[in-house]
Every structure is written in C-alpha cells, then in structure tokens.
Design an enzyme around this catalytic site. Structure first.
Site, PDB file in Angstrom:
ATOM      1  CE  LYS A 120      11.293 -31.062   4.082  1.00 39.15           C
ATOM      2  NZ  LYS A 120       9.908 -30.641   4.789  1.00 39.15           N
ATOM      3  CE1 TYR A 134      13.698 -29.114   2.209  1.00 39.64           C
ATOM      4  CE2 TYR A 134      14.342 -30.973   0.757  1.00 39.64           C
ATOM      5  CZ  TYR A 134      13.091 -30.349   1.066  1.00 39.64           C
ATOM      6  OH  TYR A 134      12.317 -30.604   0.628  1.00 39.64           O
ATOM      7  CG  ASN A 188       2.947 -27.429   2.148  1.00 41.23           C
ATOM      8  OD1 ASN A 188       3.796 -28.835   0.896  1.00 41.23           O
ATOM      9  ND2 ASN A 188       3.140 -26.385   1.319  1.00 41.23           N
TER      10      ASN A 188
HETATM   11  P1  NDP Z   1       7.416 -24.302  -2.622  1.00 48.37           P
HETATM   12  O1  NDP Z   1       8.723 -23.199  -2.551  1.00 48.37           O
HETATM   13  O2  NDP Z   1       6.444 -23.557  -3.834  1.00 48.37           O
HETATM   14  O3  NDP Z   1       6.534 -24.032  -1.423  1.00 48.37           O
HETATM   15  C1  NDP Z   1       6.880 -23.813  -0.583  1.00 48.37           C
HETATM   16  C2  NDP Z   1       5.884 -22.858   0.685  1.00 48.37           C
HETATM   17  O4  NDP Z   1       5.691 -22.602   1.930  1.00 48.37           O
HETATM   18  C3  NDP Z   1       5.639 -21.033  -0.336  1.00 48.37           C
HETATM   19  O5  NDP Z   1       4.076 -21.775  -0.567  1.00 48.37           O
HETATM   20  C4  NDP Z   1       5.696 -20.171   0.465  1.00 48.37           C
HETATM   21  O6  NDP Z   1       5.193 -19.680   1.322  1.00 48.37           O
HETATM   22  C5  NDP Z   1       6.143 -21.529   2.344  1.00 48.37           C
HETATM   23  N1  NDP Z   1       6.623 -20.645   3.271  1.00 48.37           N
HETATM   24  C6  NDP Z   1       8.178 -21.144   3.403  1.00 48.37           C
HETATM   25  N2  NDP Z   1       8.635 -19.964   4.511  1.00 48.37           N
HETATM   26  C7  NDP Z   1       6.964 -19.886   5.078  1.00 48.37           C
HETATM   27  C8  NDP Z   1       7.691 -19.667   6.762  1.00 48.37           C
HETATM   28  N3  NDP Z   1       8.676 -19.298   6.765  1.00 48.37           N
HETATM   29  N4  NDP Z   1       5.962 -18.930   6.821  1.00 48.37           N
HETATM   30  C9  NDP Z   1       5.091 -19.288   6.170  1.00 48.37           C
HETATM   31  N5  NDP Z   1       5.360 -19.927   4.871  1.00 48.37           N
HETATM   32  C10 NDP Z   1       6.187 -20.125   4.375  1.00 48.37           C
HETATM   33  O7  NDP Z   1       8.052 -25.226  -2.361  1.00 48.37           O
HETATM   34  P2  NDP Z   1       6.930 -27.189  -2.492  1.00 48.37           P
HETATM   35  O8  NDP Z   1       5.502 -26.742  -3.255  1.00 48.37           O
HETATM   36  O9  NDP Z   1       7.744 -27.647  -3.738  1.00 48.37           O
HETATM   37  O10 NDP Z   1       7.436 -27.445  -1.240  1.00 48.37           O
HETATM   38  C11 NDP Z   1       6.821 -27.426  -0.147  1.00 48.37           C
HETATM   39  C12 NDP Z   1       6.467 -29.361   0.545  1.00 48.37           C
HETATM   40  O11 NDP Z   1       6.942 -30.155  -0.157  1.00 48.37           O
HETATM   41  C13 NDP Z   1       8.721 -28.485   1.341  1.00 48.37           C
HETATM   42  O12 NDP Z   1       8.333 -29.005   2.924  1.00 48.37           O
HETATM   43  C14 NDP Z   1       8.980 -29.071   0.559  1.00 48.37           C
HETATM   44  O13 NDP Z   1      10.163 -29.466   1.487  1.00 48.37           O
HETATM   45  C15 NDP Z   1       8.895 -30.331   0.507  1.00 48.37           C
HETATM   46  N6  NDP Z   1       8.613 -31.255  -0.931  1.00 48.37           N
HETATM   47  C16 NDP Z   1       9.208 -31.225  -2.030  1.00 48.37           C
HETATM   48  C17 NDP Z   1       9.433 -31.213  -3.177  1.00 48.37           C
HETATM   49  C18 NDP Z   1       9.637 -30.957  -4.555  1.00 48.37           C
HETATM   50  O14 NDP Z   1      10.590 -32.043  -5.511  1.00 48.37           O
HETATM   51  N7  NDP Z   1       8.851 -30.344  -5.372  1.00 48.37           N
HETATM   52  C19 NDP Z   1       9.751 -32.792  -3.301  1.00 48.37           C
HETATM   53  C20 NDP Z   1      10.090 -33.324  -1.301  1.00 48.37           C
HETATM   54  C21 NDP Z   1       9.693 -32.239  -0.743  1.00 48.37           C
HETATM   55  P3  NDP Z   1       5.528 -18.460   0.990  1.00 48.37           P
HETATM   56  O15 NDP Z   1       6.944 -17.981   0.199  1.00 48.37           O
HETATM   57  O16 NDP Z   1       4.441 -16.950   0.990  1.00 48.37           O
HETATM   58  O17 NDP Z   1       6.141 -17.914   2.647  1.00 48.37           O
END
Ligand code: NDP
Length: 249
Positions: free
Chosen positions: A156, A152, A87
């Site tokens: 994806k 991005y 995720n």
């Molecule tokens: P957030 O930014 O809230 O969450 C992203 C998460 O990824 C965070 O918990 C972050 O934790 C973690 N993360 C990022 N980089 C790393 C890393 N290098 N190592 C470990 N963890 C990492 O975004 P969303 O919850 O919205 O997104 C979750 C997924 O859903 C993503 O893949 C996004 O592309 C996808 N998505 C979201 C949409 C939306 O409308 N929100 C639409 C379509 C897809 P931390 O910063 O602590 O590392």
C-alpha cells in the site's frame, strides 16, 4: 455530476465489498461500469444486482501477460476507458518470521505490479482522449505500522508512491491520478475478523475519532468525487476516508 454521465469505468475487484459499492455509486451517476474479478459466480451475481449498466469480466489481474488483450477487448467492445479504479487487493496476515517469500510476492504482485500493468494499458487508451482519471485504493496500512501485515503495508505504501509518480507524469496529459486510503471499512475483508472478536472491534471503534467503522459506500462516494469534474484540480493526493483515524485521537 453530469460530467460522469455515460462515461466508462473499470473497477477491479468490483464483485464484492468496497469494489461493489464503488461500481454501484458510479452507475448511480449514469456511468457504464466494467467489473473484474476471479470468482465468476460472485461477479455474475454482482452484475445482476447492478443492472444493465454493469458488465462483468472474469479476470485474474495477476496474469499480467493477459492484461493488454483484456484492456484492448474492453476498448473495442465498449469504447475508450475514462476511469480506472484499482481496487482489487489481497492481504496476508502472519507473524513476520512466518511470511514466505512466495506469500510476500503474491501480495506485491496483486496489490502493486498488477495495478501498474492495468494502469499502463488503460492509460494507452486515455492518452488519445487527453483525459482520464485513475483512483488507486490504498489503506491506512501505508502510513501506520500494523503488526502481521508486512507485505500488505509494503504494497500500500508502494501504491501511494506510484500514485504521485503517475500524477506528475500523466497530469500534463490530462490524466489525473489519485488514491484513497480507507480506514476501517465494514467489508468481507474485515467483517469476519471483527465480528468474531468483540474486543478487537471495540479497539477499532476506540481508535477512530468518529467512533464507528465506515461503509463501502463511503469509499464509493469518494471515488465519485475524485472521478468527477468537482475534483478537476486535484491530482496526486491520497485522500483518507477513515472517520479521522489518520489524525490521531
Ligand atoms: P474484499 O476482499 O471484499 O475485495 C477484494 C476484491 O479484490 C475481491 O472482489 C476480489 O475478487 C478482488 N481480487 C483479489 N485478487 C484479485 C485478482 N488477482 N484479480 C482480480 N481481482 C482480484 O476486500 P475489500 O472490499 O475490503 O477491499 C477492497 C480494497 O480496499 C482492497 O484494495 C483493500 O486493500 C482496500 N482496503 C480495505 C479496507 C477495509 O477495511 N475493508 C481498509 C483499507 C483498504 P475475486 O476474489 O473474485 O478475485
């Protein structure tokens, strides 16, 4: 869904937004869930909220060389991994000509290469079981041209190709691999941008046949379904969870 009971899942990026909701929904199915993320404080707060069935491990998935040891230590401590939810993801919004090679590579490293490395290592622990399930979180940006998110979108689309390639190779070995393409979901990634721009918010709602944004729990429910025996004959698909966004309006 009794088939999920007492199974072990890893959710990358489980400390916030969609990942948190996925972890919560899996725990409601009586599963044990390991959440990974870089921000240890936020991860710990999520673990406290999710209760004893949740374990948090601070980890940066872009540190590829550390992933084999990370996965091995999870297996040693908690047993074989049944479900992996890839995720974690990042976005980088800039005009096309302003995107640096480094920024492009960072998005690809997080959203694609780390997904591959995590999956490869977890699959090694699933193969002896002859069973397992991987769910990759894609985006509608894989299918649509969306301005200013070049890396991005590329990442994806790569995830969706990887999902199909993994599914054809791993399904004969009992490991199903699917993806979910969320539409506009209300989370940290989108909330700030939309709340500060009512016109954009109206456009988003207008482009979605169901006339609303989704909630992170909508993605959690879809992960539960794809991970469960109810989806036992489903592999290699990309499931849109988008209020109809992908069918046009
Ligand atoms: P957030 O930014 O809230 O969450 C992203 C998460 O990824 C965070 O918990 C972050 O934790 C973690 N993360 C990022 N980089 C790393 C890393 N290098 N190592 C470990 N963890 C990492 O975004 P969303 O919850 O919205 O997104 C979750 C997924 O859903 C993503 O893949 C996004 O592309 C996808 N998505 C979201 C949409 C939306 O409308 N929100 C639409 C379509 C897809 P931390 O910063 O602590 O590392």
């Amino acid at each position: 869904m009794t088939a999920l009971k007492r199974k072990l899942a890893i959710v990358t990026g489980g400390g916030s937004g969609i990942g948190f909701a996925i972890a919560e929904k899996l725990i409601q199915q009586d599963m044990k869930v390991i959440i990974l993320g870089r921000n240890a404080e936020r991860l710990d707060a999520a673990r406290q909220q999710l209760g004893d069935a949740c374990h948090a491990i601070p980890a940066d998935i872009t540190h590829l060389a550390a992933i084999p040891a990370l996965v091995n230590s999870i297996v040693e401590q908690h047993g074989p991994i049944n479900i992996l939810v890839n995720n974690a993801g990042i976005n980088h919004k800039k005009d096309f000509t302003e995107v640096t090679d480094e920024a492009f590579q960072q998005v690809m490293l997080t959203n694609v290469t780390a997904v591959f490395t995590m999956s490869r290592e977890v699959v090694k622990s699933m193969l002896p079981l002859g069973a397992g399930c991987i769910v990759n979180i894609s985006s509608m940006a894989a299918q649509y041209g969306i301005p200013k998110v070049i890396a991005y979108s590329a990442s994806k689309t790569a995830i969706e190709g990887m999902t199909r390639a993994m599914a054809v190779e791993l399904s004969p070995k009992g490991i199903r691999v699917n993806a979910i393409a969320p539409g506009f979901i209300y989370s940290d990634m989108t909330a700030k941008a939309l709340d500060s721009d009512p016109e954009r918010k109206a456009r988003v709602f207008g482009r979605t046949p169901m006339g609303a944004m989704g909630q992170p729990t909508d993605i959690g429910d879809a992960v539960v379904f794809l991970s469960s025996d109810a989806a036992r004959f489903i592999t290699g698909v990309v499931l849109p969870v988008d209020g109809g966004n992908s069918i046009g309006f």
